[in-house]
Design an enzyme around this catalytic site. Structure first.
Site, mmCIF file in Angstrom:
data_model
loop_
_atom_site.group_PDB
_atom_site.id
_atom_site.type_symbol
_atom_site.label_atom_id
_atom_site.label_comp_id
_atom_site.label_asym_id
_atom_site.label_seq_id
_atom_site.Cartn_x
_atom_site.Cartn_y
_atom_site.Cartn_z
ATOM 1 N N CYS A 132 -33.185 -14.872 37.640
ATOM 2 C CA CYS A 132 -33.135 -14.995 38.682
ATOM 3 C C CYS A 132 -33.449 -13.800 40.000
ATOM 4 C CB CYS A 132 -31.683 -15.447 38.887
ATOM 5 S SG CYS A 132 -30.712 -14.691 39.660
ATOM 6 N N LYS A 191 -28.484 -11.190 -8.736
ATOM 7 C CA LYS A 191 -28.971 -10.214 -9.124
ATOM 8 C C LYS A 191 -29.006 -9.775 -7.677
ATOM 9 C CE LYS A 191 -33.694 -8.095 -9.954
ATOM 10 N NZ LYS A 191 -33.469 -7.545 -9.008
ATOM 11 N N CYS A 222 -28.693 -18.410 39.062
ATOM 12 C CA CYS A 222 -29.462 -18.113 38.067
ATOM 13 C C CYS A 222 -29.949 -19.072 37.194
ATOM 14 C CB CYS A 222 -28.914 -17.513 37.442
ATOM 15 S SG CYS A 222 -29.936 -16.079 35.780
ATOM 16 N N LYS A 261 -36.145 -14.415 -7.905
ATOM 17 C CA LYS A 261 -35.614 -14.883 -6.796
ATOM 18 C C LYS A 261 -36.077 -16.009 -5.740
ATOM 19 C CE LYS A 261 -37.520 -10.255 -6.931
ATOM 20 N NZ LYS A 261 -37.493 -8.938 -6.249
ATOM 21 N N ASP A 286 0.716 -1.334 -0.313
ATOM 22 C CA ASP A 286 0.536 0.490 -0.092
ATOM 23 C C ASP A 286 0.798 1.199 -0.242
ATOM 24 O OD1 ASP A 286 -2.118 -1.701 0.098
ATOM 25 O OD2 ASP A 286 -3.128 -1.039 2.210
ATOM 26 N N ILE A 315 -36.337 -6.085 -15.353
ATOM 27 C CA ILE A 315 -36.411 -7.535 -15.423
ATOM 28 C C ILE A 315 -37.780 -8.195 -15.017
ATOM 29 C CG2 ILE A 315 -35.572 -9.983 -15.964
ATOM 30 C CD1 ILE A 315 -32.664 -8.843 -14.697
ATOM 31 N N ASP A 351 1.019 4.820 -2.884
ATOM 32 C CA ASP A 351 0.455 5.500 -2.108
ATOM 33 C C ASP A 351 1.391 6.774 -2.737
ATOM 34 O OD1 ASP A 351 -1.600 4.971 -1.024
ATOM 35 O OD2 ASP A 351 -0.441 5.044 0.991
ATOM 36 N N LYS A 395 -30.451 -15.423 -18.512
ATOM 37 C CA LYS A 395 -30.470 -14.623 -19.281
ATOM 38 C C LYS A 395 -30.327 -16.104 -20.582
ATOM 39 C CE LYS A 395 -28.603 -11.016 -18.059
ATOM 40 N NZ LYS A 395 -27.677 -9.694 -17.547
HETATM 41 S S1 IVH Z 1 -29.497 -7.008 -16.029
HETATM 42 C C1 IVH Z 1 -33.068 -6.416 -19.947
HETATM 43 N N1 IVH Z 1 -28.991 -8.690 -14.850
HETATM 44 O O1 IVH Z 1 -32.770 -5.654 -12.044
HETATM 45 C C2 IVH Z 1 -32.056 -6.463 -18.567
HETATM 46 N N2 IVH Z 1 -29.597 -6.615 -13.527
HETATM 47 O O2 IVH Z 1 -35.219 -5.364 -12.733
HETATM 48 C C3 IVH Z 1 -31.461 -5.178 -17.983
HETATM 49 N N3 IVH Z 1 -29.333 -6.253 -12.006
HETATM 50 O O3 IVH Z 1 -32.191 -2.316 -12.899
HETATM 51 C C4 IVH Z 1 -31.099 -5.789 -16.477
HETATM 52 N N4 IVH Z 1 -28.722 -7.895 -10.974
HETATM 53 O O4 IVH Z 1 -30.093 -2.825 -10.992
HETATM 54 C C5 IVH Z 1 -29.383 -7.521 -15.073
HETATM 55 N N5 IVH Z 1 -27.129 -8.929 -13.521
HETATM 56 C C6 IVH Z 1 -28.087 -8.457 -13.476
HETATM 57 C C7 IVH Z 1 -29.073 -7.922 -12.199
HETATM 58 C C8 IVH Z 1 -29.655 -6.851 -13.055
HETATM 59 C C9 IVH Z 1 -29.324 -7.083 -10.408
HETATM 60 C C10 IVH Z 1 -31.046 -5.172 -11.955
HETATM 61 C C11 IVH Z 1 -30.688 -3.748 -12.296
HETATM 62 C C12 IVH Z 1 -31.888 -3.699 -13.012
HETATM 63 C C13 IVH Z 1 -33.343 -4.914 -12.419
HETATM 64 C C14 IVH Z 1 -33.600 -4.992 -13.145
#
Ligand code: IVH
Length: 694
Positions: free
Chosen positions: A432, A123, A453, A331, A35, A85, A39, A307
């Protein structure tokens, strides 16, 4: 200094090196430079830029520390809209199958047709950011906003260490990389710790953040980039915005996965969990696998994203309103939920610690129904200002005990008269009735009931029976649990009243084991004073303190009756230990337990009090430095301390003697400077033997 040309060359070289090492450090987690060296290079570049301000380019590493305060944010229209999404509401594996089935249907694939290839990502729970690079240099960072128009936050984003200010390798004329700005949990905790300190120091407009997402969003929208720089943000890349078309020399990749690899090559962090998957089964496996890792990740995620990997298939699938048909967020159970506080109770732990616990209207969070959440301690409960009747955010991550994160603003805004009272810790143990004490410098209150206790019973018995205490061989936690739960032992003496018949009658207890335990109990009766004393589990009285006490006083009664002052005369006994001993033996039921144990036949040899060692060096301060010829420093220190001297770590005007050995360094210089007497080991031994020369 140098000519401008020379300076420009040096600045470019420094910048190059700093970019490289920042990437190694922040993105790859594999620093190659100490570090301090980093610096130095950084400061050198700052100096050059101070002399030749026109050399301060927007991608200079020095721009990471934040620039001038803004008056507001400029609006930016995204060249390619930032979409959201679709969220799969079914959090079970069915959610992944439903998505795959939909994709196949839209693509018109037959049931026995080929599997669709996907990229599985995390996500992230932060905020989306569009980063625009022109000729490889970061020129603009913008928030998502409504997807069409966001806000320009370039200055703040330049402070995010793992976002490259300049792309590695070959870069197209224009490329926009999208991803998530987020805050790691540890950074969030440290930030809140600093916030709490500021609040404690009276800084009124500081606040504690509810979660990493809010803290990250707040940092990004800070008008003062210096403040943003002090709020440690991180980044993950996951998508593409505008890019120079292939026909005009831009990069051309056929899949999302290829793009992610390009992001990585340019120097962006890409989550290493990202994986390709074929068909629903592999999507499900990814969801389950990440679900298991979720709590161990250093940051929050609220799901995974699938995707379609092929960009050609993505084009075919297209969009419904603002959401692509080729992606879905799958989710996990939410880790935070809102609920109402029905009451606040105090629980007593196995070690006597008192914890305020919020009783909640049942709420499903982190995959289970939660009705209790910890408020940690009195200070936390008061700082969060949690009252009965409030709406609160509850968090449960993995196996961690659910906690109250904070009160919602609506509840906080209610007039004082309409809210319950502010929490105060009871001064009596709720189990107690013994006094509950908070020692200086500690956050927790503890029950002083110790052996008496009910909450501490199991722990107290296990401690007493431990090998280093009176050593009852074979009395483990399962057995203690069983004995206490069956109400066969309430206090330590009950242990010695257990007969063979009672023990042999226990579940899973063979006659042989019962016999062994009876023998072990009998054997443990003949013990030593230090073991017995240690076994009582008096707070702050460890094995070595117990030994010191036994040696000093010789007899248990002398210890039980010693005043704090007398206790302080014992080697290594300070005010905290002395007070703890006094508190313990001032509780009549603790004395009662000791008497009953003696009555049960526990014995040890008692001795005479150690003759009070003379303290000829009391009032003198020594410092030891360097390597002594025959004694280790610890031994030398012991010798001096036994003679009553104080041994300090650094030389000051208060130092009487510096004991200097081989290779004594700065302490020796300091002593000479201050006129402190310098002696060697022989000189020290001489003083120990014959006192200070007059
Ligand atoms: S792709 C067309 N990939 O989720 C797809 N979004 O509702 C565009 N997010 O606003 C987003 N992880 O903030 C994508 N691996 C990921 C993601 C991601 C989190 C969030 C992002 C976006 C929201 C979509």
């Amino acid at each position: 200094m140098t000519t401008r040309d020379e300076a420009a060359r040096e600045a470019a070289a420094l910048s190059e090196q700093l970019h490289k090492h920042a990437h190694l450090y922040y993105v790859l987690d594999a620093p190659e430079l100490p570090d301090a060296e980093y610096d130095k290079l950084f400061q050198r570049l700052q100096a050059i830029e101070a002399e030749f301000p026109d050399l301060r380019t927007p991608d200079s590493p020095t721009q990471r520390v934040g620039g001038k305060v803004l008056e507001g944010f400029v609006k930016v229209r995204h060249k390619v809209p930032m979409l959201s999404i679709r969220t799969e509401t079914d959090i079970s594996p069915g959610g992944a199958s439903a998505f795959d089935a939909r994709v196949r249907r839209e693509l018109g694939l037959a049931e026995d047709g080929p599997q669709v290839e996907y990229v599985c990502e995390l996500k992230f729970d932060g905020l989306a950011m569009n980063l625009r690079y022109e000729n490889g240099v970061l020129v603009q960072a913008a928030t998502r906003g409504d997807g069409e128009v966001g806000e320009e936050v370039t200055q703040n984003i330049r402070t995010v260490r793992d976002i490259p200010l300049r792309l590695n390798g070959k870069a197209p004329p224009v490329v926009e990389v999208r991803g998530e700005v987020y805050m790691k949990r540890a950074d969030f905790d440290a930030l809140n710790e600093r916030q709490r300190e500021k609040i404690a120091a009276g800084q009124k407009n500081e606040k504690v953040f509810v979660n990493p997402r809010n803290a990250a969003a707040g940092a990004v929208r800070q008008l003062d980039p210096a403040i943003a720089a002090a709020r440690p943000l991180s980044f993950f890349a996951y998508g593409l915005g505008e890019v120079t078309p292939a026909s005009e020399g831009g990069p051309d990749f056929p899949t999302q996965f290829d793009w992610l690899q390009q992001f990585d090559a340019w120097g962006f962090p890409v989550a290493k969990q990202t994986a390709r998957a074929r068909g629903a089964i592999e999507l499900i496996a990814f969801h389950e696998n990440i679900g298991r890792q979720r709590d161990a990740l250093p940051y929050d995620i609220d799901g995974v994203v699938y995707k379609v990997d092929s960009l050609e298939l993505q084009r075919q699938l297209g969009f419904v309103s603002r959401e692509p048909r080729w992606a879905v967020a799958h989710k996990y159970p939410a880790q935070e939920q809102l609920t109402e506080v029905l009451g606040i109770e105090v629980q007593v732990g196995r070690t006597g610690k008192l914890t305020p616990v919020a009783k909640l209207a049942p709420v499903f969070v982190g995959g289970v129904t939660v009705t209790n959440a910890t408020l940690h301690n009195e200070d936390e409960a008061r700082r969060k200002d949690v009252r009965v009747g409030d709406q609160v955010i509850v968090r449960r991550a993995g196996d961690v005990i659910p906690e109250v994160v904070g009160v919602v603003p609506e509840s906080l805004a209610k007039p004082e008269g309409e809210r319950g009272p502010l929490f105060t810790m009871p001064r009596q143990c709720p189990v107690c009735g013994s006094e509950a004490l908070r020692e200086e410098g500690e956050v927790d209150y503890r029950c002083t009931g110790g052996l008496f206790c009910g909450a501490q019973r199991k722990e107290a018995i296990l401690h007493f029976a431990a090998r280093r205490a009176v050593d009852v061989d074979g009395l483990g936690d399962k057995l203690v649990e069983q004995l206490v739960d069956a109400n066969l032992i309430r206090t330590l003496p009950d242990l010695y009243r257990l007969g063979f018949t009672t023990l042999a009658g226990l579940d899973r207890m063979a006659e042989k084991s019962a016999k062994n335990l009876v023998d072990a109990l009998e054997a443990s009766k003949k013990t030593t004073l230090p073991r017995f004393l240690f076994g009582l589990g008096i707070r702050h009285v460890g094995e070595s303190t117990a030994k010191d006490l036994a040696k000093h006083f010789g007899k248990l009664d002398a210890i039980m009756d010693a005043s704090e002052e007398q206790l302080l005369e014992v080697n290594d006994v300070g005010p905290v230990v002395a007070q703890s001993l006094r508190t313990f033996f001032d509780q009549p039921h603790n004395r009662e337990v000791v008497e009953q144990l003696r009555a049960c036949g526990l014995t040890w040899e008692e001795g005479e009090p150690a003759a009070r060692a003379p303290k000829p060096l009391a009032g003198l301060t020594f410092v030891i430095t360097g390597t002594l010829p025959t004694l280790s420093r610890d031994v030398a220190k012991d010798k001096l301390e036994s003679a009553g001297a104080k041994v300090a770590g650094s030389v000051s005007k208060k130092t009487n003697y510096l004991v200097a050995g081989e290779e004594a360094g700065s302490k020796l210089d300091k002593a000479r400077e201050l006129g402190v007497s310098v002696i060697d080991e022989a000189g020290m031994l001489e003083i120990l033997a014959n006192g200070v020369p007059s």
